[in-house]
Motif scaffolding. Structure first.
Motif, short mmCIF file in Angstrom:
data_model
loop_
_atom_site.label_atom_id
_atom_site.label_comp_id
_atom_site.label_asym_id
_atom_site.label_seq_id
_atom_site.Cartn_x
_atom_site.Cartn_y
_atom_site.Cartn_z
N LEU A 25 22.04 20.37 132.59
CA LEU A 25 22.36 19.90 131.25
C LEU A 25 23.26 20.94 130.59
CD1 LEU A 25 21.67 17.61 129.21
CD2 LEU A 25 19.95 19.15 128.27
N LYS A 26 24.34 20.49 130.01
CA LYS A 26 25.31 21.40 129.40
C LYS A 26 25.55 21.01 127.95
CE LYS A 26 27.61 22.31 133.82
NZ LYS A 26 27.28 23.75 133.89
N VAL A 27 26.12 21.94 127.18
CA VAL A 27 26.47 21.67 125.79
C VAL A 27 27.92 22.07 125.59
CG1 VAL A 27 25.65 23.93 124.96
CG2 VAL A 27 25.75 21.96 123.39
N LEU A 28 28.63 21.31 124.78
CA LEU A 28 30.05 21.54 124.55
C LEU A 28 30.24 22.52 123.40
CD1 LEU A 28 32.89 20.69 125.45
CD2 LEU A 28 32.76 18.81 123.81
N LEU A 29 30.95 23.61 123.67
CA LEU A 29 31.18 24.64 122.66
C LEU A 29 32.66 24.99 122.57
CD1 LEU A 29 28.24 27.08 123.51
CD2 LEU A 29 28.33 25.42 121.64
N ILE A 30 33.05 25.51 121.41
CA ILE A 30 34.42 25.92 121.14
C ILE A 30 34.48 27.45 121.12
CG2 ILE A 30 36.35 25.80 119.51
CD1 ILE A 30 35.60 23.08 120.60
N GLU A 31 35.45 28.02 121.83
CA GLU A 31 35.68 29.46 121.78
C GLU A 31 36.33 29.80 120.43
OE1 GLU A 31 34.73 31.36 124.29
OE2 GLU A 31 34.22 29.69 125.63
N ARG A 32 35.77 30.81 119.75
CA ARG A 32 36.33 31.21 118.46
C ARG A 32 36.80 32.66 118.52
NH1 ARG A 32 33.19 31.52 112.62
NH2 ARG A 32 32.08 33.17 113.72
N HIS A 33 38.01 32.88 118.04
CA HIS A 33 38.59 34.23 118.04
C HIS A 33 38.97 34.60 116.61
CE1 HIS A 33 38.81 33.79 122.39
NE2 HIS A 33 39.45 32.63 122.20
N ILE A 34 38.45 35.71 116.15
CA ILE A 34 38.72 36.18 114.79
C ILE A 34 39.43 37.54 114.87
CG2 ILE A 34 37.71 36.87 112.58
CD1 ILE A 34 35.37 35.03 113.17
N GLN A 35 40.61 37.59 114.29
CA GLN A 35 41.35 38.86 114.27
C GLN A 35 40.87 39.71 113.10
OE1 GLN A 35 45.54 37.83 114.18
NE2 GLN A 35 45.65 37.80 116.42
N GLU A 36 40.41 40.91 113.43
CA GLU A 36 39.95 41.83 112.40
C GLU A 36 40.89 43.02 112.33
OE1 GLU A 36 35.22 40.96 112.29
OE2 GLU A 36 35.86 42.43 113.78
N LYS A 37 40.61 43.90 111.42
CA LYS A 37 41.51 45.01 111.16
C LYS A 37 41.79 45.86 112.39
CE LYS A 37 42.29 47.47 106.93
NZ LYS A 37 41.68 48.14 105.76
N ASN A 38 40.71 46.28 113.04
CA ASN A 38 40.86 47.19 114.16
C ASN A 38 40.51 46.58 115.52
OD1 ASN A 38 41.53 49.36 112.39
ND2 ASN A 38 39.34 49.59 111.91
N SER A 39 40.06 45.34 115.52
CA SER A 39 39.67 44.72 116.79
C SER A 39 39.61 43.21 116.62
CB SER A 39 38.31 45.26 117.25
OG SER A 39 37.31 44.91 116.31
N ASP A 40 39.33 42.53 117.70
CA ASP A 40 39.13 41.08 117.68
C ASP A 40 37.66 40.77 117.92
OD1 ASP A 40 41.78 40.72 117.29
OD2 ASP A 40 42.26 40.22 119.37
N TYR A 41 37.17 39.75 117.23
CA TYR A 41 35.78 39.32 117.38
C TYR A 41 35.78 37.95 118.04
CZ TYR A 41 31.02 37.86 116.22
OH TYR A 41 29.73 37.41 116.29
N ASN A 42 34.99 37.79 119.10
CA ASN A 42 34.93 36.53 119.83
C ASN A 42 33.50 36.00 119.87
OD1 ASN A 42 37.74 36.67 120.68
ND2 ASN A 42 37.08 38.32 122.04
N ASP A 43 33.35 34.73 119.63
CA ASP A 43 32.05 34.08 119.80
C ASP A 43 32.29 32.61 120.10
OD1 ASP A 43 32.75 32.99 117.37
OD2 ASP A 43 31.08 33.85 116.24
N LYS A 44 31.25 31.80 119.98
CA LYS A 44 31.36 30.37 120.27
C LYS A 44 30.73 29.58 119.12
CE LYS A 44 31.26 31.01 125.27
NZ LYS A 44 31.42 32.48 125.18
N LYS A 45 31.16 28.33 118.97
CA LYS A 45 30.67 27.48 117.91
C LYS A 45 30.63 26.04 118.39
CE LYS A 45 33.42 26.30 114.51
NZ LYS A 45 33.69 24.88 114.79
N LEU A 46 29.88 25.22 117.67
CA LEU A 46 29.89 23.79 117.92
C LEU A 46 31.19 23.18 117.42
CD1 LEU A 46 26.26 22.96 116.77
CD2 LEU A 46 27.12 22.79 119.12
#
Length: 235
Positions: A25-46
């Motif tokens: 069983l799988k769930v569909l997620l979206i990769e999210r990329h947030i550009q920050e001042k000194n680095s990039d933040y990556n996570d996932k969302k519905l």
């Protein structure tokens, strides 16, 4: 003249799309990329977003799912709303949403939609946007998810468990028309997040009135061919 559509910055929709690929069983997620001042933040969302002022919730859910994943004509069911004032514990979430929608966001309530589909060749994600991907449900507890999306997925899973207990015939739509008891057990265990004893499971399902035993067996398999079954609908 192109009509400008206004967002409703206080209501969003989030789509929990579960898919069964024959084994997991799988769930569909979206990769999210947030550009920050000194680095990039990556996570996932519905797959989700805020709604337009001139659309109803069902329209919004279908639109958002198609825009973010490419999936069309998916049967979505509204299952719960989520309105905790602290549902976004990370300030990145609201800042990201304001940036992507160019809209000032304060407290936001989201309406959860759920779907359970069979992943096959007919289910194709948007080939131009690689951010939408299937992930094993067993892995979500270890992921970094936006907002309260982990809670929404958990509630969505509880909903489909209850759904399939009330309407078990829906489960068979995720299987081939003719299937083995092993395929049925894998699906049952995936949805219920359990591991069934093979013999006990076989005894239980053979008592189901709508399960039809066929005088047919698997073909062209590298192991002993298993007997095939089908589901006979009351309708």
């Amino acid at each position: 003249m192109i009509k400008t559509r206004l967002y409703n910055p206080y209501v969003s929709v989030d789509c929990v799309v579960f898919g069964f690929d024959g084994k997991e069983l799988k769930v569909l997620l979206i990769e999210r990329h947030i550009q920050e001042k000194n680095s990039d933040y990556n996570d996932k969302k519905l797959p989700g977003s805020i709604i337009y002022m001139d659309e109803n919730l069902d329209e919004a859910a279908s639109r958002v799912l198609t825009e973010l994943t490419g999936l069309k004509n998916i049967p979505l069911s509204q299952f719960q709303s989520f309105g905790d004032p602290r549902r976004s514990g990370d300030p990145r979430d609201i800042l990201w949403l304001e940036k992507t929608t160019h809209t000032k966001i304060e407290r936001i309530v989201t309406i959860g939609y759920v779907a359970l589909i069979k992943i096959n060749r007919k289910i194709t994600l948007n080939s131009e946007d690689k951010s939408a991907n299937w992930h094993d449900v067993d892995d979500i507890e270890k992921m970094h998810l936006a907002f309260d999306h982990l809670q929404i997925i958990r509630r969505g899973l509880e909903y489909i468990k209850h759904w399939l207990n009330v309407e078990p015939e829906l489960m068979f739509k995720l299987l081939p028309r003719k299937f083995t008891l092993s395929q049925l057990r894998l699906l049952y265990d995936a949805v219920n997040q359990t591991t069934s004893d093979v013999r006990n499971f076989q005894k239980k399902v053979k008592q189901w009135d709508n399960l039809v035993v066929l005088d047919e067996f698997e073909k062209n398999v590298p192991h002993r061919a298993a007997r095939l079954y089908k589901y006979k609908s009351n309708g």
